[in-house]
Design an enzyme around this catalytic site. Structure first.
Site, PDB file in Angstrom:
ATOM      1  CE  LYS A 114      -4.411  -1.449   1.863  1.00 20.51           C
ATOM      2  NZ  LYS A 114      -5.397  -1.284   2.916  1.00 20.51           N
ATOM      3  CE  LYS A 195      -6.677  -7.372  -2.238  1.00 24.87           C
ATOM      4  NZ  LYS A 195      -6.867  -6.698  -0.967  1.00 24.87           N
ATOM      5  CE  LYS A 198     -12.567  -1.735  -0.305  1.00 27.03           C
ATOM      6  NZ  LYS A 198     -13.448  -1.994   0.754  1.00 27.03           N
TER       7      LYS A 198
HETATM    8  P1  TYM Z   1     -11.078  -4.389   3.072  1.00 26.64           P
HETATM    9  O1  TYM Z   1     -12.019  -3.273   3.163  1.00 26.64           O
HETATM   10  O2  TYM Z   1      -9.893  -4.279   2.177  1.00 26.64           O
HETATM   11  O3  TYM Z   1     -11.826  -5.713   2.654  1.00 26.64           O
HETATM   12  C1  TYM Z   1     -12.959  -6.184   3.381  1.00 26.64           C
HETATM   13  C2  TYM Z   1     -12.956  -7.702   3.389  1.00 26.64           C
HETATM   14  O4  TYM Z   1     -12.971  -8.196   2.033  1.00 26.64           O
HETATM   15  C3  TYM Z   1     -11.931  -9.151   1.867  1.00 26.64           C
HETATM   16  N1  TYM Z   1     -11.441  -9.085   0.494  1.00 26.64           N
HETATM   17  C4  TYM Z   1     -11.339 -10.138  -0.325  1.00 26.64           C
HETATM   18  N2  TYM Z   1     -11.626 -11.427  -0.152  1.00 26.64           N
HETATM   19  C5  TYM Z   1     -11.411 -12.258  -1.202  1.00 26.64           C
HETATM   20  N3  TYM Z   1     -10.926 -11.841  -2.406  1.00 26.64           N
HETATM   21  C6  TYM Z   1     -10.623 -10.553  -2.608  1.00 26.64           C
HETATM   22  N4  TYM Z   1     -10.171 -10.141  -3.785  1.00 26.64           N
HETATM   23  C7  TYM Z   1     -10.835  -9.625  -1.545  1.00 26.64           C
HETATM   24  N5  TYM Z   1     -10.668  -8.281  -1.411  1.00 26.64           N
HETATM   25  C8  TYM Z   1     -11.029  -7.973  -0.165  1.00 26.64           C
HETATM   26  C9  TYM Z   1     -10.856  -8.724   2.863  1.00 26.64           C
HETATM   27  O5  TYM Z   1      -9.996  -9.787   3.178  1.00 26.64           O
HETATM   28  C10 TYM Z   1     -11.691  -8.287   4.043  1.00 26.64           C
HETATM   29  O6  TYM Z   1     -12.046  -9.394   4.833  1.00 26.64           O
HETATM   30  N6  TYM Z   1      -8.333  -3.952   7.185  1.00 26.64           N
HETATM   31  C11 TYM Z   1      -9.573  -4.465   6.682  1.00 26.64           C
HETATM   32  C12 TYM Z   1     -10.793  -3.865   7.379  1.00 26.64           C
HETATM   33  C13 TYM Z   1     -10.787  -4.089   8.857  1.00 26.64           C
HETATM   34  C14 TYM Z   1     -10.950  -5.321   9.540  1.00 26.64           C
HETATM   35  C15 TYM Z   1     -10.875  -5.011  10.920  1.00 26.64           C
HETATM   36  C16 TYM Z   1     -11.149  -6.638   9.107  1.00 26.64           C
HETATM   37  C17 TYM Z   1     -10.628  -3.107   9.798  1.00 26.64           C
HETATM   38  N7  TYM Z   1     -10.687  -3.679  11.038  1.00 26.64           N
HETATM   39  C18 TYM Z   1     -10.985  -6.018  11.881  1.00 26.64           C
HETATM   40  C19 TYM Z   1     -11.249  -7.624  10.085  1.00 26.64           C
HETATM   41  C20 TYM Z   1     -11.182  -7.323  11.446  1.00 26.64           C
HETATM   42  C21 TYM Z   1      -9.667  -4.117   5.207  1.00 26.64           C
HETATM   43  O7  TYM Z   1      -9.017  -3.240   4.727  1.00 26.64           O
HETATM   44  O8  TYM Z   1     -10.591  -4.822   4.522  1.00 26.64           O
END
Ligand code: TYM
Length: 331
Positions: A114, A195, A198
């Protein structure tokens, strides 16, 4: 009566959610509501680390919430809130900062990626996993459903919980990670070794949950496969990453096993396979989009969910935070 175990997870309100978010995380969130007390957080503070236009955060939160509801998250069963509305997250974040090590954070692959992609060296991006650990540990969480990209962060969370417990007794529950067997990492349509994200600048690499039928046709038709002759629709991540990625998507949105799909498409062309995916993806997304726009129009309703959710979250979070302050001699 036995108390339900707690599930916690989060999502950043950054842009349109993708089919990767749905398959890797949100579809699990929905299912877990049947059995657990689920707490779902819209991680707006995390999103500040990479946000270009912070003025849109509020609207982005409402967009994300509407999509959570459209996917089937039920605000009467689960607690849903925006992270910045529950100050205990940042309070615990600071405390955990005092237990995390520089080397541990330097090894985080998401930090490296990132900071490189966004050309930024803000400290918050470095600290990001500690705020995640605070999010999770604050609620005595037992299980955390996430996609594969979050595993390293969750391992750090477990390490911090154990480190703290070793000194102060069993304060934190050490949470388990829940990952989908197929679909924990949905890949980019043009580069199935990367991956689906978004934040990808090429929108043709991602399937957004709000894509219309025409875009889906274009994107799936242009999704990379391979040049095997005869064509072979088989799950093989090493030799056929494009086909495997499409199988993962189809399997998850139709609830059909990969094995069954392989049999069904035995001897078929890639064109036929893609037409089938387009039909099912459009059917799935049309229903989702309809629900999304239904919820999105009622901002009052959405804001009330967040208000109610944050009150419940605050009440829960303050219990453990008080205990931690006490252990640390802060009160
Ligand atoms: P974020 O917003 O990037 O993504 C949210 C969730 O979607 C999953 N994900 C995917 N799973 C499969 N294939 C993909 N291409 C894909 N892209 C995204 C992510 O693994 C995630 O589960 N840091 C986290 C948000 C967060 C969080 C937390 C998660 C903040 N606090 C506490 C768990 C527990 C994030 O950026 O997710």
């Amino acid at each position: 009566m036995l108390q339900k175990l707690t599930v916690f997870s989060g999502i950043q309100p950054t842009g349109n959610l993708t089919i990767g978010n749905y398959i890797g995380a949100l579809s699990q969130w929905v299912m877990l509501q049947k059995q657990y007390l689920c707490i779902y957080c819209i991680a707006d503070l995390h999103s500040l680390t990479v946000m270009k236009n912070v003025q849109n955060v509020n609207q982005n939160i409402l967009d994300t919430l509407s999509m959570l509801l459209a996917c089937g998250i039920n605000p009467e069963k689960s607690i849903i809130f925006a992270q910045s509305n529950v100050p205990q997250h940042t309070q615990l974040n600071w405390i955990l900062n005092c237990f995390a090590k520089f080397g541990e954070l330097s090894r985080m692959t998401q930090f490296k990626e990132k900071s490189h992609c966004n050309n930024t060296n803000v400290v918050a991006l470095f600290n990001y996993p500690i705020l995640m650990a605070a999010d999770i540990l604050l609620y005595g969480t037992h299980k955390v459903p996430v996609g594969k990209d979050q595993i390293q962060h969750l391992e750090l969370t477990r390490t911090l919980a154990k480190r703290f417990n070793n000194i102060y007794g069993n304060v934190f529950i050490v949470p388990e990670i829940i990952i989908r067997h197929h679909g924990s990492c949905i890949m980019s349509l043009s580069n199935p070794t990367k991956k689906m994200s978004k934040s990808d600048i090429n929108i043709n690499n991602i399937i957004s949950l709000l894509d219309n039928n025409k875009s889906i046709i274009y994107k799936i038709q242009h999704a990379i496969t391979d040049s095997d002759t005869p064509p072979l629709i088989k799950y093989d991540l090493i030799n056929k990453p494009g086909i495997s990625n499409l199988l993962n998507i189809l399997s998850n949105i139709t609830n059909t096993s990969i094995l069954k799909l392989e049999k069904e498409f035995d001897g078929q062309t890639y064109h036929y396979f893609k037409e089938y995916i387009i039909e099912h993806l459009n059917y799935f997304l049309n229903k989702l989009r309809e629900k999304y726009y239904f919820y999105r129009q009622d901002e009052n309703y959405l804001n009330n969910i967040l208000l109610y959710g944050s009150e419940k979250a605050k009440a829960k979070a303050s219990v453990l935070l008080n205990k931690i302050y006490h252990k640390l001699g802060l009160q």
